[in-house]
Motif scaffolding. Sequence first.
Motif, PDB file in Angstrom:
ATOM      1  N   TYR A  16       0.833  -1.189   0.000  1.00 39.59           N
ATOM      2  CA  TYR A  16       0.000   0.000   0.000  1.00 39.59           C
ATOM      3  C   TYR A  16       0.872   1.245   0.000  1.00 39.59           C
ATOM      4  CZ  TYR A  16      -3.683  -3.160   1.740  1.00 39.59           C
ATOM      5  OH  TYR A  16      -4.573  -4.188   1.907  1.00 39.59           O
ATOM      6  N   GLN A  76       0.475   5.379   1.266  1.00 43.20           N
ATOM      7  CA  GLN A  76      -0.391   6.255   2.049  1.00 43.20           C
ATOM      8  C   GLN A  76       0.188   7.664   2.090  1.00 43.20           C
ATOM      9  OE1 GLN A  76      -0.730   5.492   6.302  1.00 43.20           O
ATOM     10  NE2 GLN A  76      -2.885   6.130   6.286  1.00 43.20           N
ATOM     11  N   SER A 133      -6.226   7.754   3.303  1.00 45.24           N
ATOM     12  CA  SER A 133      -6.395   6.319   3.479  1.00 45.24           C
ATOM     13  C   SER A 133      -5.283   5.550   2.774  1.00 45.24           C
ATOM     14  CB  SER A 133      -7.760   5.891   2.936  1.00 45.24           C
ATOM     15  OG  SER A 133      -8.030   4.554   3.274  1.00 45.24           O
ATOM     16  N   LEU A 134      -5.285   4.248   2.953  1.00 44.58           N
ATOM     17  CA  LEU A 134      -4.313   3.398   2.286  1.00 44.58           C
ATOM     18  C   LEU A 134      -4.778   3.115   0.869  1.00 44.58           C
ATOM     19  CD1 LEU A 134      -3.941   2.820   5.424  1.00 44.58           C
ATOM     20  CD2 LEU A 134      -2.969   0.643   4.705  1.00 44.58           C
ATOM     21  N   ARG A 188       1.773   5.147  13.158  1.00 45.32           N
ATOM     22  CA  ARG A 188       1.356   4.720  11.809  1.00 45.32           C
ATOM     23  C   ARG A 188       1.321   3.201  11.628  1.00 45.32           C
ATOM     24  NH1 ARG A 188       3.110   8.982   7.193  1.00 45.32           N
ATOM     25  NH2 ARG A 188       1.190   8.177   6.301  1.00 45.32           N
ATOM     26  N   PHE A 245      -9.864   3.192  10.506  1.00 47.38           N
ATOM     27  CA  PHE A 245     -10.288   2.862   9.155  1.00 47.38           C
ATOM     28  C   PHE A 245     -11.247   1.677   9.186  1.00 47.38           C
ATOM     29  CE2 PHE A 245      -7.611   5.604   6.713  1.00 47.38           C
ATOM     30  CZ  PHE A 245      -6.443   5.755   7.433  1.00 47.38           C
ATOM     31  N   GLY A 277     -12.120   2.620   3.916  1.00 41.51           N
ATOM     32  CA  GLY A 277     -12.792   3.912   3.920  1.00 41.51           C
ATOM     33  C   GLY A 277     -11.761   5.023   4.058  1.00 41.51           C
ATOM     34  N   GLN A 278     -12.262   6.245   4.088  1.00 43.16           N
ATOM     35  CA  GLN A 278     -11.369   7.410   4.100  1.00 43.16           C
ATOM     36  C   GLN A 278     -10.714   7.645   5.449  1.00 43.16           C
ATOM     37  OE1 GLN A 278     -14.603   7.210   3.355  1.00 43.16           O
ATOM     38  NE2 GLN A 278     -15.209   8.682   1.779  1.00 43.16           N
TER      39      GLN A 278
END
Lengths: 116, 116
Positions: free
Chosen positions: A36, A38, A43-44, B43, B91, B107-108
């Motif tokens: 991913y 980011q 979001s990812l 993170r 998320f 999702g965002q």
Amino acid sequence: GAVVSQHPSWVICKSGTSVKIECRSLDFQATTMFWYRQFPKQSLMLMATSNEGSKATYEQGVEKDKFLINHASLTLSTLTVTSAHPEDSSFYICSAREGAAKNIQYFGAGTRLSVL
Amino acid sequence: AQTVTQSQPEMSVQEAETVTLSCTYDTSESNYYLFWYKQPPSRQMILVIRQEAYKQQNATENRFSVNFQKAAKSFSLKISDSQLGDTAMYFCAFMKQDNQGGKLIFGQGTELSVKP
């Protein structure tokens, strides 16, 4: 829960060089790993799905020649950012799927890439 | 295609209070999984809770519980007795139940601040 190790946690490189990021599942076998990207406060975004022993499947819009993915064993996948440029600077995260039955993805701690 | 929507970009709650984060999704699938992941300032993505769509009973994990409304395609997260360590981006994510790799659709995100 299962542990996924991602290395390095932070890398700074010069424009035009290549950078390799490693993702390892430490206590389980991961037939599928994911990469991913980011951006801050976002979001990812899935870049690619990596299956052991086969070619990665890239999401639409992701340059496969720019982001090379190798999944040579059941515990290791690598992402190589080739000829990196400042716009490739971002936070990259890997995850590994623990078994088809559980359908849970465990995440690495992420790699902050800064391209000068 | 599946989509996941989190309509609350930011929320705040007082320590020890209860807060509910909203998530809706769109899919034509009948079998799937839903997840809530937490991303603190470090993170590192951490799995909070998981729900299988075929199960009517709402999942719970200690202070975290969900309200899964399959017909309404709603999957909210309730955090009880909020703690300062709950401060994070949350998320909501969807995964189809298939044998094609288990991609997560996120999702965002909702940024939750727990205030002392």
